[in-house]
Design an enzyme around this catalytic site. Structure first.
Site, PDB file in Angstrom:
ATOM      1  NE  ARG A 285     -14.490 -17.378 -14.700  1.00  0.00           N
ATOM      2  CZ  ARG A 285     -13.589 -18.021 -15.883  1.00  0.00           C
ATOM      3  NH1 ARG A 285     -12.766 -18.083 -17.428  1.00  0.00           N
ATOM      4  NH2 ARG A 285     -13.634 -19.547 -15.891  1.00  0.00           N
TER       5      ARG A 285
ATOM      6  CB  SER B 143     -18.312 -19.032  -8.738  1.00  0.00           C
ATOM      7  OG  SER B 143     -17.980 -20.212  -9.984  1.00  0.00           O
TER       8      SER B 143
ATOM      9  CD  GLU C 114     -16.445 -16.098 -10.932  1.00  0.00           C
ATOM     10  OE1 GLU C 114     -16.860 -16.833 -12.722  1.00  0.00           O
ATOM     11  OE2 GLU C 114     -16.030 -16.642 -10.889  1.00  0.00           O
TER      12      GLU C 114
END
Length: 305
Positions: free
Chosen positions: A175, A227, A298
């Site tokens: 990520r 998320s 995130e």
């Protein structure tokens, strides 16, 4: 340089004090000082962002508005909503088979690849957001991510102009990427070429259906930020949050989902970005006290906090 050139170029396309809740997946956030929606072409995107930089105007690029939490106090400068959506397929050099502009929806691209018989992008079905954000954040699901398919990416940079980066240049990790570490508003992803091998469209569709059904069974429906936290190495953010007893916990009308603890929902549709921000901080603090692990967001925080 003043904003005169930008205003002249955009004309009625330049909106003032535009509520960003219209443009975010979570339907949250205050107003942008200035906003424009760009649909026509990559060249149009380049011209708009270049004029804004020349006027020393802060620039924020948004696609589908997923994985962002926009402050209730809004965003200073120009917000560009990138809806430039062009997909091409072919048999190009070094195995490149698909190209896509940064405003292409991940779900749209997944469906296009399935129809054309290109595999490797099934994971993106039903994932919110666009190619531009997915490139910067190395989005992924079901054990796959952008880094596995990218050949190269074309980026407009404030200081260097148009640049071409290979997948190795982008220094991808979980990520994250070289681009994510850069100053926000100093670059704009324009397009990418992907290496996606051929497969039977029916087989690809079956995999996509499996992923889509799994998402429906394990994640809450409705407007969502996606998320909230990255998974820490060797564990899952949702498991840690649940183990801290936080499923269903609320601040204002923002709630930790009873279905999946790494998703926060807008209970009753009346939550504010401030509610979400406070809930994120509370969950971080609670999990850290109980486990010693500080969860890393995130999502991206946009605007004045």
């Amino acid at each position: 340089m003043s904003m005169t050139a930008l205003k002249a170029y955009l004309g009625e396309r330049l909106l003032y004090d535009e509520p960003l809740s219209k443009y975010t997946a979570a339907r949250l956030g205050g107003a942008a000082d200035f906003l424009c929606v760009v649909k026509d072409s990559v060249d149009d995107l380049i011209e708009i962002v270049t004029l804004a930089w020349a006027a020393d105007l802060p620039v924020h690029i948004m696609g589908g508005g997923a994985n962002v939490l926009v402050s209730d106090q809004g965003v200073r400068g120009l917000v560009v909503i990138n809806h430039v959506s062009e997909i091409r397929t072919g048999d190009w050099h070094d195995g490149r088979t698909v190209s896509a502009t940064s405003g292409v929806s991940l779900t749209v691209l997944a469906n296009k690849c399935q129809t054309m018989g290109y595999s490797g992008f099934e994971w993106a079905i039903s994932v919110p957001g666009t190619i531009g954000g997915a490139i910067v954040n190395n989005a992924g699901a079901h054990g796959a991510d952008m880094a596995q398919s990218i050949a190269d990416v074309v980026v407009l940079e404030r200081e260097k102009g148009v640049q071409l980066y290979t997948v190795n240049d982008l220094a991808y990790g979980y990520r994250t990427s070289m681009l994510k570490a850069r100053e926000h508003g100093s670059f704009l992803v324009l397009l990418t070429t992907l290496i996606l091998p051929p497969d039977d469209p029916k087989v690809i569709k079956a995999r996509m259906e499996t992923f889509r059904n799994h998402r429906k069974e394990t994640q809450p429906s409705g407007a969502s930020l996606g998320s909230i936290f990255k998974n820490p190495e060797g564990d899952y953010a949702g498991r840690l949050i649940e183990s801290a007893g936080l499923k269903g916990y609320k601040i204002g009308n923002a709630m930790v989902s009873p279905i999946h603890a790494n998703f926060f929902i807008n209970d009753g549709g009346q939550a504010t970005a401030t509610d979400y921000f406070a809930l994120i901080k509370h969950v971080q603090d609670s999990v850290e006290v109980q486990t010693g692990i500080r969860l890393e967001p995130e999502i991206q925080f946009v605007g004045i906090w």
